[in-house]
Design an enzyme around this catalytic site. Structure first.
Site, PDB file in Angstrom:
ATOM      1  N   LYS A  32       0.848  -1.184   0.000  1.00 11.11           N
ATOM      2  CA  LYS A  32       0.000   0.000   0.000  1.00 11.11           C
ATOM      3  C   LYS A  32       0.892   1.246   0.000  1.00 11.11           C
ATOM      4  O   LYS A  32       1.516   1.579   1.003  1.00 11.11           O
ATOM      5  CB  LYS A  32      -0.905   0.012   1.237  1.00 11.11           C
ATOM      6  CG  LYS A  32      -2.028   1.021   1.107  1.00 11.11           C
ATOM      7  CD  LYS A  32      -2.636   1.428   2.417  1.00 11.11           C
ATOM      8  CE  LYS A  32      -1.821   2.467   3.132  1.00 11.11           C
ATOM      9  NZ  LYS A  32      -1.572   3.708   2.363  1.00 11.11           N
ATOM     10  N   GLY A  63       7.017   5.258   7.945  1.00  5.96           N
ATOM     11  CA  GLY A  63       6.197   6.467   7.967  1.00  5.96           C
ATOM     12  C   GLY A  63       6.490   7.248   9.228  1.00  5.96           C
ATOM     13  O   GLY A  63       7.549   7.090   9.830  1.00  5.96           O
ATOM     14  N   SER A  64       5.549   8.060   9.622  1.00  7.64           N
ATOM     15  CA  SER A  64       5.784   8.929  10.775  1.00  7.64           C
ATOM     16  C   SER A  64       5.672   8.141  12.079  1.00  7.64           C
ATOM     17  O   SER A  64       5.032   7.085  12.141  1.00  7.64           O
ATOM     18  CB  SER A  64       4.770  10.067  10.770  1.00  7.64           C
ATOM     19  OG  SER A  64       3.480   9.519  10.894  1.00  7.64           O
ATOM     20  N   THR A  65       6.267   8.689  13.119  1.00 10.47           N
ATOM     21  CA  THR A  65       6.206   8.037  14.437  1.00 10.47           C
ATOM     22  C   THR A  65       4.754   7.971  14.918  1.00 10.47           C
ATOM     23  O   THR A  65       4.334   6.960  15.489  1.00 10.47           O
ATOM     24  CB  THR A  65       7.100   8.802  15.428  1.00 10.47           C
ATOM     25  OG1 THR A  65       8.456   8.673  14.957  1.00 10.47           O
ATOM     26  CG2 THR A  65       7.013   8.239  16.829  1.00 10.47           C
ATOM     27  N   ALA A  66       3.983   9.017  14.650  1.00 10.88           N
ATOM     28  CA  ALA A  66       2.582   9.026  15.108  1.00 10.88           C
ATOM     29  C   ALA A  66       1.810   7.864  14.479  1.00 10.88           C
ATOM     30  O   ALA A  66       1.089   7.133  15.177  1.00 10.88           O
ATOM     31  CB  ALA A  66       1.938  10.353  14.744  1.00 10.88           C
ATOM     32  N   THR A  67       1.975   7.658  13.177  1.00  9.27           N
ATOM     33  CA  THR A  67       1.252   6.551  12.527  1.00  9.27           C
ATOM     34  C   THR A  67       1.834   5.211  12.953  1.00  9.27           C
ATOM     35  O   THR A  67       1.105   4.237  13.129  1.00  9.27           O
ATOM     36  CB  THR A  67       1.298   6.696  10.982  1.00  9.27           C
ATOM     37  OG1 THR A  67       0.956   8.036  10.638  1.00  9.27           O
ATOM     38  CG2 THR A  67       0.329   5.759  10.306  1.00  9.27           C
ATOM     39  N   GLY A  68       3.156   5.171  13.149  1.00  9.49           N
ATOM     40  CA  GLY A  68       3.801   3.933  13.607  1.00  9.49           C
ATOM     41  C   GLY A  68       3.197   3.450  14.927  1.00  9.49           C
ATOM     42  O   GLY A  68       3.008   2.248  15.138  1.00  9.49           O
ATOM     43  N   GLU A  82       9.899   1.665  10.675  1.00 12.04           N
ATOM     44  CA  GLU A  82      10.943   2.665  10.400  1.00 12.04           C
ATOM     45  C   GLU A  82      10.253   4.008  10.408  1.00 12.04           C
ATOM     46  O   GLU A  82       9.432   4.288   9.524  1.00 12.04           O
ATOM     47  CB  GLU A  82      11.608   2.395   9.042  1.00 12.04           C
ATOM     48  CG  GLU A  82      12.512   1.181   9.029  1.00 12.04           C
ATOM     49  CD  GLU A  82      13.720   1.293   9.958  1.00 12.04           C
ATOM     50  OE1 GLU A  82      14.215   0.241  10.389  1.00 12.04           O
ATOM     51  OE2 GLU A  82      14.161   2.426  10.264  1.00 12.04           O
ATOM     52  N   CYS A 101      14.112  10.773   5.769  1.00 10.10           N
ATOM     53  CA  CYS A 101      14.097  10.386   7.183  1.00 10.10           C
ATOM     54  C   CYS A 101      15.464  10.575   7.809  1.00 10.10           C
ATOM     55  O   CYS A 101      15.584  11.000   8.941  1.00 10.10           O
ATOM     56  CB  CYS A 101      13.633   8.942   7.306  1.00 10.10           C
ATOM     57  SG  CYS A 101      14.568   7.795   6.298  1.00 10.10           S
ATOM     58  N   GLU A 119      10.445  17.169  13.936  1.00  7.88           N
ATOM     59  CA  GLU A 119      10.950  16.778  12.611  1.00  7.88           C
ATOM     60  C   GLU A 119      10.297  17.681  11.562  1.00  7.88           C
ATOM     61  O   GLU A 119       9.100  17.577  11.323  1.00  7.88           O
ATOM     62  CB  GLU A 119      10.592  15.314  12.325  1.00  7.88           C
ATOM     63  CG  GLU A 119      11.118  14.854  10.992  1.00  7.88           C
ATOM     64  CD  GLU A 119      10.635  13.472  10.582  1.00  7.88           C
ATOM     65  OE1 GLU A 119       9.457  13.141  10.807  1.00  7.88           O
ATOM     66  OE2 GLU A 119      11.447  12.735  10.005  1.00  7.88           O
TER      67      GLU A 119
HETATM   68  P1  NAD Z   1       2.555   8.659   7.384  1.00 11.74           P
HETATM   69  O1  NAD Z   1       2.850   7.993   8.656  1.00 11.74           O
HETATM   70  O2  NAD Z   1       1.529   9.723   7.355  1.00 11.74           O
HETATM   71  O3  NAD Z   1       2.092   7.603   6.274  1.00 11.74           O
HETATM   72  C1  NAD Z   1       2.860   6.470   5.946  1.00 11.74           C
HETATM   73  C2  NAD Z   1       1.954   5.393   5.375  1.00 11.74           C
HETATM   74  O4  NAD Z   1       1.069   4.939   6.401  1.00 11.74           O
HETATM   75  C3  NAD Z   1       1.051   5.853   4.248  1.00 11.74           C
HETATM   76  O5  NAD Z   1       0.982   4.819   3.274  1.00 11.74           O
HETATM   77  C4  NAD Z   1      -0.297   6.029   4.928  1.00 11.74           C
HETATM   78  O6  NAD Z   1      -1.397   5.896   4.051  1.00 11.74           O
HETATM   79  C5  NAD Z   1      -0.268   4.900   5.924  1.00 11.74           C
HETATM   80  N1  NAD Z   1      -1.204   5.026   7.052  1.00 11.74           N
HETATM   81  C6  NAD Z   1      -1.911   6.116   7.453  1.00 11.74           C
HETATM   82  N2  NAD Z   1      -2.643   5.804   8.551  1.00 11.74           N
HETATM   83  C7  NAD Z   1      -2.383   4.508   8.851  1.00 11.74           C
HETATM   84  C8  NAD Z   1      -2.798   3.618   9.875  1.00 11.74           C
HETATM   85  N3  NAD Z   1      -3.647   4.015  10.843  1.00 11.74           N
HETATM   86  N4  NAD Z   1      -2.316   2.366   9.880  1.00 11.74           N
HETATM   87  C9  NAD Z   1      -1.434   1.951   8.949  1.00 11.74           C
HETATM   88  N5  NAD Z   1      -1.011   2.747   7.942  1.00 11.74           N
HETATM   89  C10 NAD Z   1      -1.463   4.014   7.901  1.00 11.74           C
HETATM   90  O7  NAD Z   1       3.972   9.176   6.887  1.00 11.74           O
HETATM   91  P2  NAD Z   1       4.281  10.118   5.648  1.00 11.74           P
HETATM   92  O8  NAD Z   1       3.837  11.499   6.030  1.00 11.74           O
HETATM   93  O9  NAD Z   1       3.755   9.475   4.417  1.00 11.74           O
HETATM   94  O10 NAD Z   1       5.887  10.047   5.598  1.00 11.74           O
HETATM   95  C11 NAD Z   1       6.723  10.915   6.287  1.00 11.74           C
HETATM   96  C12 NAD Z   1       7.255  10.266   7.550  1.00 11.74           C
HETATM   97  O11 NAD Z   1       7.893   9.028   7.255  1.00 11.74           O
HETATM   98  C13 NAD Z   1       8.317  11.097   8.236  1.00 11.74           C
HETATM   99  O12 NAD Z   1       8.109  11.120   9.624  1.00 11.74           O
HETATM  100  C14 NAD Z   1       9.621  10.357   7.927  1.00 11.74           C
HETATM  101  O13 NAD Z   1      10.666  10.581   8.832  1.00 11.74           O
HETATM  102  C15 NAD Z   1       9.151   8.961   7.921  1.00 11.74           C
HETATM  103  N6  NAD Z   1      10.087   8.122   7.187  1.00 11.74           N
HETATM  104  C16 NAD Z   1      10.888   7.261   7.881  1.00 11.74           C
HETATM  105  C17 NAD Z   1      11.823   6.481   7.211  1.00 11.74           C
HETATM  106  C18 NAD Z   1      12.722   5.528   7.944  1.00 11.74           C
HETATM  107  O14 NAD Z   1      13.347   4.681   7.315  1.00 11.74           O
HETATM  108  N7  NAD Z   1      12.810   5.619   9.253  1.00 11.74           N
HETATM  109  C19 NAD Z   1      11.933   6.581   5.824  1.00 11.74           C
HETATM  110  C20 NAD Z   1      11.118   7.485   5.162  1.00 11.74           C
HETATM  111  C21 NAD Z   1      10.186   8.236   5.854  1.00 11.74           C
END
Ligand code: NAD
Length: 467
Positions: free
Chosen positions: A168, A219-224, A241, A275, A371
């Site tokens: 996804k 993705g972001s820490t909040a979504t993680g 990550e 990131c 960030e």
């Molecule tokens: P995000 O967390 O908003 O979204 C990431 C993915 O998660 C998207 O596909 C989104 O649709 C999905 N998502 C949204 N809600 C969800 C849920 N409840 N459950 C599961 N999946 C859900 O992040 P973003 O804004 O797309 O990306 C930017 C962030 O990603 C930054 O914080 C960046 O630091 C981080 N990032 C980390 C790394 C790493 O390797 N550590 C690499 C790249 C980006």
């Protein structure tokens, strides 16, 4: 306009609805993407589940050979992928080529890996063997900053390990993933790899799905944190990550003129949407003014334009929400610090912000503690290296970091004290598919790449045999 379709059970299908994909350099609709509904998500997971027994039973070398064919197919169309990546993501074409090249490298590396039985102990009375078995269906959830690299970093080890995948992408960058789905549909057995696209509304359903065995998430820490809640229902395996707020520490022996372009590159690649980017720059008192001036000069000289144009060094922010968020950081920088260069939105269509260098900003400003994920970077003064290290570590994040110095021994001692999963000395983003990396604190859980990254897509099992 080109048509894109989901890949479910080996078939390219329309979505239940459609969503517009915007080119961030023009704010125009680049293409329509198919948008899946819950029923299509369930179909994709069911297809992956159905495909799992045969796929995981294939000899690992056969799966590796199919990965090689995927790499060949991607290589043959790499210019098309790079162009589409620039159009949907915004990064300059040269950076898009780097991403596609690295993506191919990751697939090729995994194609060579093996998961042999390991004899842990053998004596006259017994033999103990370790086996790595496939897990089942893997959900690969990807953000919008490196849509291809961060997809394949999950998909290649999963497929080699014998897992099947439902991928996804982020809703604002689904096109390269859908194109990759077309390639996979031609090469892999039906159901082994599936792509669904959502409008940020199916992530929870996918990560909590009862038939998903593992969630590989970037993705972001909040979504993680939400993903961590979603996986509890079935105690799924997961790799997270997440975000970072990496410090770049310049020791007092650097040559400001020589080091500034390297640090600037580490902060501004992909318009700061990386990131592992340098998000806070710590400079010794004795060189502070000169480094700020050099970084300011580089910011003023940067060519900010549509990534497809030759000579562009920085593209736009990827999407409107991120553009608005970074504008908020600009405001914070104006209020609490001094802007050396940049500081403004480019007056044209597209989500462009000039590279911005901010000095004399306090440690508790949002631009320093959060960030920013954009081209607005604070430069912070220190006089004592212990203090610089303590401030660098005073963060909920612990993803990466860089140290810049002439004296390598001193630099190494500093690097060893940074609380993060990865530190580079006098270099940046020196990544390689065979070298694993993880993250500290709230920047993630688990390991990616290398043999350790592959193991995360398997179940470890020991077999003890009495003789
Ligand atoms: P995000 O967390 O908003 O979204 C990431 C993915 O998660 C998207 O596909 C989104 O649709 C999905 N998502 C949204 N809600 C969800 C849920 N409840 N459950 C599961 N999946 C859900 O992040 P973003 O804004 O797309 O990306 C930017 C962030 O990603 C930054 O914080 C960046 O630091 C981080 N990032 C980390 C790394 C790493 O390797 N550590 C690499 C790249 C980006």
């Amino acid at each position: 306009m080109r048509e894109f379709r989901l890949l479910i059970d080996g078939r390219l299908v329309s979505g239940a609805a459609r969503l517009d994909v915007i080119n961030p350099a023009t704010e125009e609709v680049l293409a329509e993407a198919p948008r899946a509904d819950r029923a299509q998500l369930d179909e994709a997971v069911a297809a992956a589940k159905e495909a799992f027994p045969a796929w995981s039973a294939k000899p690992v070398r056969e799966r590796g050979a199919l990965l090689d064919r995927l790499a060949d197919a991607l290589e043959a169309r790499k210019d098309e992928f790079a162009r589409l990546l620039t159009q949907e993501q915004g990064k300059p074409l040269s950076e898009a080529h780097w991403e596609i090249g690295f993506t191919i490298g990751i697939i090729r590396y995994h194609a060579t890996l093996d998961l042999p039985f390991e004899v842990l102990k053998e004596d006259a009375t017994r033999k103990i063997v370790r086996q790595h078995t496939a897990l089942g269906v893997v959900a690969a959830i990807v953000p919008w900053n490196f849509p291809m690299l961060l997809l394949v970093i999950k998909v290649a080890p999963a497929l080699l390990a014998g897992d099947t995948v439902v991928a996804k992408p982020a809703p604002t960058t689904p096109l390269t993933t859908l194109l990759f789905g077309e390639i996979c549909g031609d090469i892999l057995p039906a159901g082994v790899f599936n792509v669904i696209v959502d409008q940020n509304d199916l992530g929870d359903a996918l990560s909590s799905h009862v038939d998903v065995a593992k969630v590989a998430f970037t993705g972001s820490t909040a979504t993680g944190k939400k993903v961590m809640v979603s996986v509890t229902g079935t105690l799924k395996r997961f790799t997270l990550e997440l975000g970072g707020n990496d410090a770049a520490i310049l020791l007092d022996d650097v040559d400001p003129v020589e080091v500034a372009p390297k640090v600037f590159g580490a902060a501004m690649m992909n318009a700061g949407q990386i990131c592992l980017g340098a998000k806070r720059i710590y400079v010794h008192d004795s060189q502070y003014d000169q480094v700020c001036d050099e970084l300011g000069r580089l910011a003023r000289e940067s060519v900010v334009d549509d990534g497809l144009k030759q000579g562009t060094q920085m593209g736009p922010l990827q999407n409107k929400a991120q553009f608005e968020k970074v504008k908020g950081f600009l405001e914070d920088a104006r209020r609490h610090g001094k802007i050396v260069a940049g500081g403004e939105v480019v007056n044209r269509k597209g989500y462009f912000i000039r590279p911005t260098i901010v000095r004399d900003i306090p440690d508790d400003a949002r631009l320093v503690t959060e960030e920013q994920f954009g081209p607005v970077v604070p430069v912070l003064r220190y006089s004592d290296i212990d203090d610089a290290i303590a401030r660098a570590n005073d963060s909920e994040y612990g993803l990466g970091g860089t140290v810049w110095a002439k004296d390598l021994d001193r630099a190494f001692r500093v690097a060893a004290r940074i609380d993060s999963g990865i530190v580079w000395i006098n270099t940046f983003l020196d990544v390689s598919p065979d070298i694993s990396f993880g993250a500290a604190k709230q920047s993630g859980i688990g390991t990616q790449l290398g043999p350790e990254g592959l193991e995360e897509f398997t179940q470890v099992k020991t077999i003890t045999m009495a003789k």
